[in-house]
Write a protein that holds these residues in place. Sequence first.
Motif, PDB file in Angstrom:
ATOM      1  N   VAL A  47       0.847  -1.190   0.000  1.00 17.94           N
ATOM      2  CA  VAL A  47       0.000   0.000   0.000  1.00 17.94           C
ATOM      3  C   VAL A  47       0.881   1.238   0.000  1.00 17.94           C
ATOM      4  CG1 VAL A  47      -1.791   1.286   1.225  1.00 17.94           C
ATOM      5  CG2 VAL A  47      -1.788  -1.228   1.307  1.00 17.94           C
ATOM      6  N   TRP A  48       0.745   2.059  -1.036  1.00 16.63           N
ATOM      7  CA  TRP A  48       1.433   3.356  -1.052  1.00 16.63           C
ATOM      8  C   TRP A  48       0.461   4.406  -0.530  1.00 16.63           C
ATOM      9  CZ3 TRP A  48       4.758   4.244  -6.090  1.00 16.63           C
ATOM     10  CH2 TRP A  48       5.796   3.312  -6.110  1.00 16.63           C
ATOM     11  N   HIS A  49       0.931   5.255   0.364  1.00 21.02           N
ATOM     12  CA  HIS A  49       0.030   6.187   1.046  1.00 21.02           C
ATOM     13  C   HIS A  49       0.735   7.489   1.382  1.00 21.02           C
ATOM     14  CE1 HIS A  49       1.826   5.873   5.113  1.00 21.02           C
ATOM     15  NE2 HIS A  49       2.260   4.721   4.651  1.00 21.02           N
ATOM     16  N   GLN A  50      -0.018   8.412   1.984  1.00 18.34           N
ATOM     17  CA  GLN A  50       0.513   9.696   2.431  1.00 18.34           C
ATOM     18  C   GLN A  50       0.077  10.006   3.860  1.00 18.34           C
ATOM     19  OE1 GLN A  50      -0.158  12.781  -0.553  1.00 18.34           O
ATOM     20  NE2 GLN A  50      -0.132  11.229  -2.151  1.00 18.34           N
ATOM     21  N   TRP A  51      -0.241   8.992   4.627  1.00 18.64           N
ATOM     22  CA  TRP A  51      -0.653   9.175   6.012  1.00 18.64           C
ATOM     23  C   TRP A  51       0.573   9.217   6.914  1.00 18.64           C
ATOM     24  CZ3 TRP A  51      -2.944   4.154   4.226  1.00 18.64           C
ATOM     25  CH2 TRP A  51      -4.102   4.352   3.459  1.00 18.64           C
ATOM     26  N   ASP A  52       0.464   9.935   8.037  1.00 22.23           N
ATOM     27  CA  ASP A  52       1.554   9.892   9.003  1.00 22.23           C
ATOM     28  C   ASP A  52       1.073  10.315  10.381  1.00 22.23           C
ATOM     29  OD1 ASP A  52       1.309  12.669   8.812  1.00 22.23           O
ATOM     30  OD2 ASP A  52       3.055  12.885   7.518  1.00 22.23           O
ATOM     31  N   GLY A  53       1.974  10.246  11.328  1.00 24.78           N
ATOM     32  CA  GLY A  53       1.691  10.691  12.689  1.00 24.78           C
ATOM     33  C   GLY A  53       0.548   9.947  13.346  1.00 24.78           C
ATOM     34  N   ALA A  54      -0.124  10.642  14.253  1.00 21.72           N
ATOM     35  CA  ALA A  54      -1.237  10.044  14.987  1.00 21.72           C
ATOM     36  C   ALA A  54      -2.374   9.660  14.046  1.00 21.72           C
ATOM     37  CB  ALA A  54      -1.733  11.026  16.044  1.00 21.72           C
ATOM     38  N   TYR A  55      -2.495  10.373  12.935  1.00 15.20           N
ATOM     39  CA  TYR A  55      -3.527  10.074  11.945  1.00 15.20           C
ATOM     40  C   TYR A  55      -3.391   8.648  11.430  1.00 15.20           C
ATOM     41  CZ  TYR A  55      -6.449  11.000   7.789  1.00 15.20           C
ATOM     42  OH  TYR A  55      -7.415  10.978   6.827  1.00 15.20           O
ATOM     43  N   LEU A  56      -2.132   8.199  11.288  1.00 15.46           N
ATOM     44  CA  LEU A  56      -1.871   6.873  10.750  1.00 15.46           C
ATOM     45  C   LEU A  56      -2.245   5.764  11.731  1.00 15.46           C
ATOM     46  CD1 LEU A  56      -0.638   4.952   8.635  1.00 15.46           C
ATOM     47  CD2 LEU A  56       1.623   5.524   9.552  1.00 15.46           C
ATOM     48  N   THR A  57      -2.253   6.072  13.021  1.00 15.69           N
ATOM     49  CA  THR A  57      -2.483   5.041  14.034  1.00 15.69           C
ATOM     50  C   THR A  57      -3.810   4.325  13.838  1.00 15.69           C
ATOM     51  OG1 THR A  57      -1.145   6.285  15.618  1.00 15.69           O
ATOM     52  CG2 THR A  57      -2.621   4.597  16.508  1.00 15.69           C
ATOM     53  N   ALA A  58      -4.888   5.097  13.661  1.00 15.20           N
ATOM     54  CA  ALA A  58      -6.209   4.486  13.465  1.00 15.20           C
ATOM     55  C   ALA A  58      -6.285   3.733  12.147  1.00 15.20           C
ATOM     56  CB  ALA A  58      -7.288   5.567  13.517  1.00 15.20           C
ATOM     57  N   ILE A  59      -5.591   4.228  11.147  1.00 20.36           N
ATOM     58  CA  ILE A  59      -5.578   3.563   9.844  1.00 20.36           C
ATOM     59  C   ILE A  59      -4.832   2.236   9.927  1.00 20.36           C
ATOM     60  CG2 ILE A  59      -4.607   3.757   7.512  1.00 20.36           C
ATOM     61  CD1 ILE A  59      -5.300   6.783   7.700  1.00 20.36           C
ATOM     62  N   GLN A  60      -3.696   2.237  10.608  1.00 24.68           N
ATOM     63  CA  GLN A  60      -2.931   1.002  10.773  1.00 24.68           C
ATOM     64  C   GLN A  60      -3.755  -0.048  11.515  1.00 24.68           C
ATOM     65  OE1 GLN A  60       0.630   0.259   9.795  1.00 24.68           O
ATOM     66  NE2 GLN A  60      -0.499  -1.665  10.063  1.00 24.68           N
ATOM     67  N   ALA A  61      -4.555   0.408  12.474  1.00 23.20           N
ATOM     68  CA  ALA A  61      -5.385  -0.529  13.239  1.00 23.20           C
ATOM     69  C   ALA A  61      -6.373  -1.265  12.333  1.00 23.20           C
ATOM     70  CB  ALA A  61      -6.137   0.212  14.339  1.00 23.20           C
ATOM     71  N   VAL A  62      -6.878  -0.592  11.323  1.00 26.17           N
ATOM     72  CA  VAL A  62      -7.804  -1.238  10.386  1.00 26.17           C
ATOM     73  C   VAL A  62      -7.080  -2.318   9.587  1.00 26.17           C
ATOM     74  CG1 VAL A  62      -9.287  -0.884   8.375  1.00 26.17           C
ATOM     75  CG2 VAL A  62      -9.282   0.794  10.232  1.00 26.17           C
ATOM     76  N   PHE A  63      -5.903  -1.997   9.083  1.00 19.91           N
ATOM     77  CA  PHE A  63      -5.140  -2.993   8.336  1.00 19.91           C
ATOM     78  C   PHE A  63      -4.734  -4.169   9.237  1.00 19.91           C
ATOM     79  CE2 PHE A  63      -4.045   0.728   5.489  1.00 19.91           C
ATOM     80  CZ  PHE A  63      -4.777   0.269   4.403  1.00 19.91           C
ATOM     81  N   ASP A  64      -4.377  -3.853  10.473  1.00 18.19           N
ATOM     82  CA  ASP A  64      -4.014  -4.921  11.410  1.00 18.19           C
ATOM     83  C   ASP A  64      -5.194  -5.865  11.659  1.00 18.19           C
ATOM     84  OD1 ASP A  64      -1.468  -3.896  11.621  1.00 18.19           O
ATOM     85  OD2 ASP A  64      -1.816  -2.895  13.548  1.00 18.19           O
ATOM     86  N   ALA A  65      -6.392  -5.293  11.775  1.00 20.07           N
ATOM     87  CA  ALA A  65      -7.582  -6.109  11.996  1.00 20.07           C
ATOM     88  C   ALA A  65      -7.846  -7.013  10.795  1.00 20.07           C
ATOM     89  CB  ALA A  65      -8.788  -5.215  12.259  1.00 20.07           C
ATOM     90  N   TYR A  66      -7.616  -6.494   9.613  1.00 19.75           N
ATOM     91  CA  TYR A  66      -7.821  -7.316   8.420  1.00 19.75           C
ATOM     92  C   TYR A  66      -6.840  -8.482   8.404  1.00 19.75           C
ATOM     93  CZ  TYR A  66      -8.687  -8.776   3.655  1.00 19.75           C
ATOM     94  OH  TYR A  66      -9.027  -9.532   2.555  1.00 19.75           O
ATOM     95  N   MET A  67      -5.579  -8.178   8.703  1.00 20.24           N
ATOM     96  CA  MET A  67      -4.576  -9.250   8.686  1.00 20.24           C
ATOM     97  C   MET A  67      -4.850 -10.296   9.764  1.00 20.24           C
ATOM     98  SD  MET A  67      -0.959  -7.348   7.733  1.00 20.24           S
ATOM     99  CE  MET A  67      -1.098  -5.970   8.876  1.00 20.24           C
ATOM    100  N   ALA A  68      -5.367  -9.855  10.923  1.00 21.86           N
ATOM    101  CA  ALA A  68      -5.689 -10.814  11.986  1.00 21.86           C
ATOM    102  C   ALA A  68      -6.781 -11.777  11.549  1.00 21.86           C
ATOM    103  CB  ALA A  68      -6.122 -10.052  13.242  1.00 21.86           C
ATOM    104  N   ALA A  69      -7.737 -11.274  10.763  1.00 26.16           N
ATOM    105  CA  ALA A  69      -8.835 -12.120  10.286  1.00 26.16           C
ATOM    106  C   ALA A  69      -8.467 -12.887   9.029  1.00 26.16           C
ATOM    107  CB  ALA A  69     -10.069 -11.260  10.020  1.00 26.16           C
ATOM    108  N   ASN A  70      -7.406 -12.453   8.370  1.00 24.20           N
ATOM    109  CA  ASN A  70      -6.970 -13.092   7.129  1.00 24.20           C
ATOM    110  C   ASN A  70      -5.466 -13.381   7.223  1.00 24.20           C
ATOM    111  OD1 ASN A  70      -9.401 -12.699   4.987  1.00 24.20           O
ATOM    112  ND2 ASN A  70      -9.271 -10.906   6.319  1.00 24.20           N
ATOM    113  N   PRO A  71      -5.080 -14.436   7.911  1.00 25.49           N
ATOM    114  CA  PRO A  71      -3.657 -14.701   8.169  1.00 25.49           C
ATOM    115  C   PRO A  71      -2.806 -14.886   6.912  1.00 25.49           C
ATOM    116  CG  PRO A  71      -5.065 -16.089   9.531  1.00 25.49           C
ATOM    117  CD  PRO A  71      -5.956 -15.422   8.545  1.00 25.49           C
TER     118      PRO A  71
END
Length: 419
Positions: A47-71
């Motif tokens: 994924v190429w993106h332009q997010w950073d800082g605290a803004y990225l934290t909530a976004i990373q959590a979404v991707f992490d949740a997807y990976m947890a459900a899709n190993p």
Amino acid sequence: MLKKFWTLFSVLLIAAMALAACAPAATEAPAAPTEAPVVAEPVTLKVWHQWDGAYLTAIQAVFDAYMAANPNVTIVLEKPENVTDALKVAIPAGEGPDILGWANDQIGGLALQGYIADLGTLGVDQAFLDATYTAPAAKGVVWSGKIWALPESVEGIAIVYNKAVASEADFPSDPMNFDDLLAKAQAYSEKNAGKYLLCNQGMPGGDAYHIAPIYFGFGVPTYVDDAGVAYMNTPEAVKAGEWLTQFKAFAPAEMSHEICKTMITEGNAAAWWTGPWAIADLEAAGIDYGILPMGKPFVGIKTLMIGKNAVDRGTAAAALDVIKFFTNTENEKAMALANKTIPANKAAQEDAAVQALSTIKGFGASLALGIPMANTPFAGAQWGPVGDATAAIWTGSQTVADALAAAQKAIDEAVAGMK
């Protein structure tokens, strides 16, 4: 010849994407995918993106949740310094992103180069867009009759007023009633000597973005459309220009971002026609503010696209599953509550907890009336001519008709040079 204009029409929203909202807040965990996994074999998605800082934290959590459900799926986030240049090198080499997070104003240019996939070929249709996302967001990811992205969040401007010096009654109840706005601006100035109802940095010219709610509010459909047709030499644009010449009598002599900020914080302007990026300054100054819609603003849209190389590598279906998950109701709600961004997802924006945030409720109501940021490759032709015409109208150096005719000619010539 299109290439010389891509940088110009990307400047506004690339800058806007870097603007912070407010500090993150605690929110719900991202939703787990509800459908059966589409990936049977291990796959890595870039994924190429332009997010950073605290803004990225909530976004990373979404991707992490997807990976947890899709190993079987690994999602890797990368942030190139110059996305345009990086794509030119990576995609021909087969090393481009599977998913590209970028503003919708890039769609036309990227599609013309063949850098992004037509999502219609992957099963995404207009019915899905219309059912899932707000109208401007859904419209803003369609170019040349095809769907090129899924919208993530939206932003744009609205009337932000200082409750210490004005009330909602000082502004039109009908956001399309510009005659009423003019009358109320006159009444406010007459009642409050040396003070003004409204400050908008686009009125003196040079800023086609901030002046857009006026032109579009009078019926201009957009400055330039997918086919490169401009709409500045039209009866609707003329009416908007004539209104500006009248409003000038009740507006500050000079207006800019900094001037407007100072005027509203010091109480010399009751309102600032601005976007979410200004809220942090107002809150730091202790301003109790309200937000109201007026006209039809440009709607900037942050999107997720699928890269050409994902199709080549056979990862496009997995990438689509990820971006659908990212933009679903629960995840957009979680990101909105954390980052105070305005969801493109219709149900997420309408959620009671999201609507309880005054900035999202206020700006969301404004953007619901708006016009999507142009995603045509010809969009770069609009900024200078519209800004110049507005300046000529404001200063009186040209008649309204002559200024808009000059803008029309300049856009037409620029578009011809792009074809």
